[in-house]
Design an enzyme around this catalytic site. Structure first.
Site, PDB file in Angstrom:
ATOM      1  N   LYS A  65      -5.507   1.381   9.125  1.00 49.17           N
ATOM      2  CA  LYS A  65      -4.525   2.375   9.546  1.00 49.17           C
ATOM      3  C   LYS A  65      -4.893   3.016  10.880  1.00 49.17           C
ATOM      4  CE  LYS A  65      -2.328   3.139   5.125  1.00 49.17           C
ATOM      5  NZ  LYS A  65      -1.961   4.059   4.032  1.00 49.17           N
TER       6      LYS A  65
ATOM      7  N   ARG B 206      -6.893  -0.094  -1.699  1.00 49.38           N
ATOM      8  CA  ARG B 206      -5.901  -1.084  -1.284  1.00 49.38           C
ATOM      9  C   ARG B 206      -6.292  -1.581   0.103  1.00 49.38           C
ATOM     10  NH1 ARG B 206      -1.021  -1.264   1.552  1.00 49.38           N
ATOM     11  NH2 ARG B 206       0.565  -2.654   0.674  1.00 49.38           N
TER      12      ARG B 206
END
Length: 300
Positions: free
Chosen positions: A241, A280
């Site tokens: 991210k 995840r």
């Protein structure tokens, strides 16, 4: 990797991967003595990290098998990008993309999660064998989702997000990110329980990167235990991210997504140390290795 070298596959007798049916797993078969690894499989054209790489069915199934045999406890299959600014996908197209992939991976022995915000897709995915619904819609969840989850009894990831993919960046306004996200997620949890969802079905995700900037993400990572104190399993998604790219920035430019795996592994270790149920990630093998070190450290 040649498909012929992957356990569970056979000779290329058709255009699609041939998979020998093996014992199918259930959600209850997942390990309970360590943080789990959820491998990301984007069957999309515009995901921020690998958009388009696995849009074709054959490529998606092959990648799912690679994740499985790299050690993914769960494979999270998504047919609609959820990155900021992503264009919405019609549920019919979403289902065309993911249902054959779900069926193939379940047949190969994978525990499959489905990353969807749509009730119709969630229903079809469960019918296709999916074990878990991972819904990132947060406070804007689709009408009927709680009732579907209550009726089917499947585990459900309840994630915090304000707004939609189109406007969530403008919603990243907090005085105390950890406290406000916690309060909003608690209220969302209470709403689902009031609509018939059993508390044990619910898995919480603080939603790093969804209506949060870098400072908000770090605050949430530092306060994972507060989310666990709500009495549910907690899923953490930091993989590749932007806030990690900003930490690794050089010359004022954030590191590109594919160069963020090592930073992601550091957050995997931090999340596991704080008791996260699962992480995840894109890099399954690296996360499994990191979690083995965390477990070994805790046993000495």
């Amino acid at each position: 990797m040649s498909l012929g070298a992957i356990p569970g596959t056979g000779p290329a007798t058709s255009p699609l991967t041939v998979i020998r049916k093996i014992k199918q797993k259930t959600f209850a078969d997942l390990p309970t003595d360590r943080t789990l690894v959820m491998g990301i499989l984007n069957v999309t054209e515009d995901s921020f990290s690998d958009g388009g790489a696995y849009l074709q069915r054959e490529a998606a199934i092959a990648q799912g098998l690679k994740l499985l045999y790299a050690g993914a406890d769960i494979i999270d299959v998504g047919g609609e990008s959820t990155r900021p600014g992503a264009v919405a996908v019609d549920p019919v197209l979403e289902q065309e993309r993911i249902l054959p992939v779900i069926e193939a991976l379940v047949k190969a022995g994978a525990v499959v999660s489905v990353d969807t915000m749509h009730v119709d897709t969630a229903r079809a995915a469960i019918a296709a064998g999916a074990h878990l619904i991972n819904d990132v819609s947060g406070l804007t969840y689709e009408a009927g989702m709680p009732e579907l989850i209550a009726q089917t009894g499947v585990p459900y990831v309840l994630m915090h997000r304000r707004g939609t993919a189109q406007n969530m960046v403008t919603k990243a306004d907090y005085q105390d990110a950890a406290a406000e996200v916690l309060a909003e997620l608690r209220a969302l949890r209470d709403d689902f329980v009031a609509r018939g969802v059993a508390p044990e079905q619910i898995i919480l995700d603080p939603g790093l990167g969804f209506a949060k900037d870098a400072a908000h993400n770090w605050a949430l990572l530092k306060n994972l235990k507060a989310f666990e104190d709500l009495g549910h399993r907690v899923l953490v998604g930091t993989s590749r991210k932007r806030f990690l790219g900003e930490v690794l920035a050089e010359g004022g430019a954030a590191r590109e997504p594919l160069g963020r795996d090592a930073a992601t592994l550091a957050t995997t270790v931090l999340a596991a140390a704080d008791g996260a149920w699962a992480v995840r990630v894109h890099d399954v093998q690296g996360s499994r290795d990191a979690l083995k070190v965390v477990k070994a450290h805790g046993s000495h």
